[in-house]
Write an enzyme that holds these catalytic residues in place. Sequence first.
Site, PDB file in Angstrom:
ATOM      1  CE  LYS A  94      -4.650   1.022   0.719  1.00  0.00           C
ATOM      2  NZ  LYS A  94      -5.801   0.416   0.116  1.00  0.00           N
ATOM      3  N   GLY A 194     -20.303   6.717   5.755  1.00  0.00           N
ATOM      4  CA  GLY A 194     -19.452   7.150   4.660  1.00  0.00           C
ATOM      5  C   GLY A 194     -20.193   6.580   3.115  1.00  0.00           C
ATOM      6  N   GLY A 196     -19.242   7.353  -0.058  1.00  0.00           N
ATOM      7  CA  GLY A 196     -18.149   7.746  -1.076  1.00  0.00           C
ATOM      8  C   GLY A 196     -18.347   6.881  -2.314  1.00  0.00           C
ATOM      9  CG  ASN A 197     -15.181   6.562  -5.285  1.00  0.00           C
ATOM     10  OD1 ASN A 197     -15.948   7.449  -6.012  1.00  0.00           O
ATOM     11  ND2 ASN A 197     -14.086   7.170  -5.094  1.00  0.00           N
ATOM     12  CB  VAL A 198     -17.218   1.683  -1.383  1.00  0.00           C
ATOM     13  CG1 VAL A 198     -17.698   0.253  -1.186  1.00  0.00           C
ATOM     14  CG2 VAL A 198     -15.729   1.546  -2.090  1.00  0.00           C
TER      15      VAL A 198
HETATM   16  P1  NAD Z   1     -14.185   7.397  -0.804  1.00  0.00           P
HETATM   17  O1  NAD Z   1     -12.862   8.598  -0.269  1.00  0.00           O
HETATM   18  O2  NAD Z   1     -14.665   7.706  -2.091  1.00  0.00           O
HETATM   19  O3  NAD Z   1     -15.492   7.795   0.356  1.00  0.00           O
HETATM   20  C1  NAD Z   1     -15.381   7.994   1.861  1.00  0.00           C
HETATM   21  C2  NAD Z   1     -16.166   8.700   2.362  1.00  0.00           C
HETATM   22  O4  NAD Z   1     -16.403   8.880   3.813  1.00  0.00           O
HETATM   23  C3  NAD Z   1     -16.368  10.117   1.634  1.00  0.00           C
HETATM   24  O5  NAD Z   1     -17.591  10.603   1.138  1.00  0.00           O
HETATM   25  C4  NAD Z   1     -15.992  10.894   2.945  1.00  0.00           C
HETATM   26  O6  NAD Z   1     -16.570  12.202   2.806  1.00  0.00           O
HETATM   27  C5  NAD Z   1     -16.600  10.099   4.012  1.00  0.00           C
HETATM   28  N1  NAD Z   1     -16.142  10.376   5.364  1.00  0.00           N
HETATM   29  C6  NAD Z   1     -14.668  10.522   6.082  1.00  0.00           C
HETATM   30  N2  NAD Z   1     -14.767  10.601   7.172  1.00  0.00           N
HETATM   31  C7  NAD Z   1     -15.973  10.082   7.553  1.00  0.00           C
HETATM   32  C8  NAD Z   1     -16.582  10.017   9.015  1.00  0.00           C
HETATM   33  N3  NAD Z   1     -15.930  10.412  10.105  1.00  0.00           N
HETATM   34  N4  NAD Z   1     -17.703   9.903   8.995  1.00  0.00           N
HETATM   35  C9  NAD Z   1     -18.772   9.757   7.954  1.00  0.00           C
HETATM   36  N5  NAD Z   1     -18.165   9.795   6.702  1.00  0.00           N
HETATM   37  C10 NAD Z   1     -16.972  10.252   6.574  1.00  0.00           C
HETATM   38  O7  NAD Z   1     -13.580   6.338  -0.489  1.00  0.00           O
HETATM   39  P2  NAD Z   1     -14.139   4.967  -1.037  1.00  0.00           P
HETATM   40  O8  NAD Z   1     -13.501   4.376  -2.232  1.00  0.00           O
HETATM   41  O9  NAD Z   1     -15.519   4.718  -1.133  1.00  0.00           O
HETATM   42  O10 NAD Z   1     -13.637   3.713   0.157  1.00  0.00           O
HETATM   43  C11 NAD Z   1     -14.177   3.925   1.199  1.00  0.00           C
HETATM   44  C12 NAD Z   1     -13.553   2.871   2.357  1.00  0.00           C
HETATM   45  O11 NAD Z   1     -13.622   1.483   1.793  1.00  0.00           O
HETATM   46  C13 NAD Z   1     -12.138   3.257   2.591  1.00  0.00           C
HETATM   47  O12 NAD Z   1     -11.678   2.742   3.924  1.00  0.00           O
HETATM   48  C14 NAD Z   1     -11.199   2.469   1.782  1.00  0.00           C
HETATM   49  O13 NAD Z   1      -9.930   2.240   2.008  1.00  0.00           O
HETATM   50  C15 NAD Z   1     -12.212   1.016   1.651  1.00  0.00           C
HETATM   51  N6  NAD Z   1     -11.964   0.258   0.607  1.00  0.00           N
HETATM   52  C16 NAD Z   1     -12.293   0.927  -0.783  1.00  0.00           C
HETATM   53  C17 NAD Z   1     -12.043   0.141  -2.128  1.00  0.00           C
HETATM   54  C18 NAD Z   1     -12.430   0.599  -3.305  1.00  0.00           C
HETATM   55  O14 NAD Z   1     -12.632  -0.059  -4.370  1.00  0.00           O
HETATM   56  N7  NAD Z   1     -12.512   1.968  -3.564  1.00  0.00           N
HETATM   57  C19 NAD Z   1     -11.679  -1.246  -1.866  1.00  0.00           C
HETATM   58  C20 NAD Z   1     -11.311  -1.673  -0.512  1.00  0.00           C
HETATM   59  C21 NAD Z   1     -11.499  -0.895   0.417  1.00  0.00           C
END
Ligand code: NAD
Length: 368
Positions: A94, A194, A196-198
């Site tokens: 990472k 949260g 976001g993307n996921v």
């Molecule tokens: P992202 O940055 O698109 O979304 C994260 C969201 O969480 C954002 O909307 C942000 O505003 C919100 N956030 C941050 N702090 C917060 C809090 N204290 N309370 C509420 N919301 C809060 O990230 P993502 O790609 O959606 O990933 C989300 C999680 O999943 C991360 O921990 C990432 O490591 C994990 N993950 C993602 C993937 C992937 O394919 N994108 C794969 C495996 C794991």
Amino acid sequence: MPQEFDSLEKLVRQDPVFGQVSFDGHEQIVFCNDKDTGLKAIIGIHNTVLGPALGGTRMWQYENEWAALNDVLRLSRGMTFKSAITGLNLGGGKAVIIGDAKTQKTPELMRKFGEFVHSLSGRYITAEDVGMATEDMDTVREVTPYVTGISQEKGGAGNPSPITAYGVFMGMKAAAQFKYGSDVLEDKKIYVEGIGNVGETLVEYLTQEGADVVVSDINQDRLEEVRDKYGVTIYGGNDLHAEQMDIYAPCALGATINDTSINKLQASIIAGAANNQLADEVKHGMLLQNKGIVYAPDFLINAGGIINVYAELEGYDRSEIMRKTENIYTTTIEILNRAKETGVSTHKAALEIAQARIAARKQEQLVY
Ligand code: NAD
């Protein structure tokens, strides 16, 4: 802790990297600095027994360098076990870039970061994580082939997040099957922390199934957008973990299951996308087990993204990606049953299987 050190702080000051609490036999830690672009990054390669270390790059404004190092050590270790339990021939790595992705990320900085990745000759392959987008991976691709998650127009598998969300959905359904005897999520009260993307795609799957979804995020615009799109409720309180709910889905950052939240948690299932959800995987894993909360291990159910990017390396197609991701359901059921039978936490049960796979391979060959 060695006897000559009477406090953890002293030990860490003396051994700031290998003495870090999150250090776990990592093979290589690379500190990257470039004055011109302002790049400050750390690449962590935890283990390459199963293959090259693959894992995303996170750009985050860390409180200090310790926090960044701690994060990359924890995240890279998690990747090792994620790939191992998913049956992929990849090691765990990472990277973290210290800075604000909104204001400090430039194409020059990303290219410079890519050059550092390239200097590792493929021992580390990067991808997208928090603070990164597909176009950033395209920029990295200009200087190194050791990057995945590039856009479909450039020959990649595209954004991995929707596949991650599908895997989390599968893991959640498996946990429901285990806990309630049915994997139907209709009418279940599910808090997604949260979006976001996921998180957003997970909300889409859940609302399609008729779940009663409540969302929380620190980004108000996003909350309103997702509410308007899917008809979900925005969480208005300030103590989410204490709310009555069936399922808690942490999809923001890690360590939300900690000494404070664990006593309040009302959910009967925890299944989300965030990496390293348990602040202390041994202690909190066991506490959840004792409370009767079914915890679907994060590194098992959020593996959809890595399955998606692995397809770029192996050349398999979308249907194979979906098949492998769907399989998270079966593996989750197996792990939950194993934990019940052996009396260990679900996290430990998953870890043991991953570790066994690495140990078996180590017997066969030298590291990558
Ligand atoms: P992202 O940055 O698109 O979304 C994260 C969201 O969480 C954002 O909307 C942000 O505003 C919100 N956030 C941050 N702090 C917060 C809090 N204290 N309370 C509420 N919301 C809060 O990230 P993502 O790609 O959606 O990933 C989300 C999680 O999943 C991360 O921990 C990432 O490591 C994990 N993950 C993602 C993937 C992937 O394919 N994108 C794969 C495996 C794991």
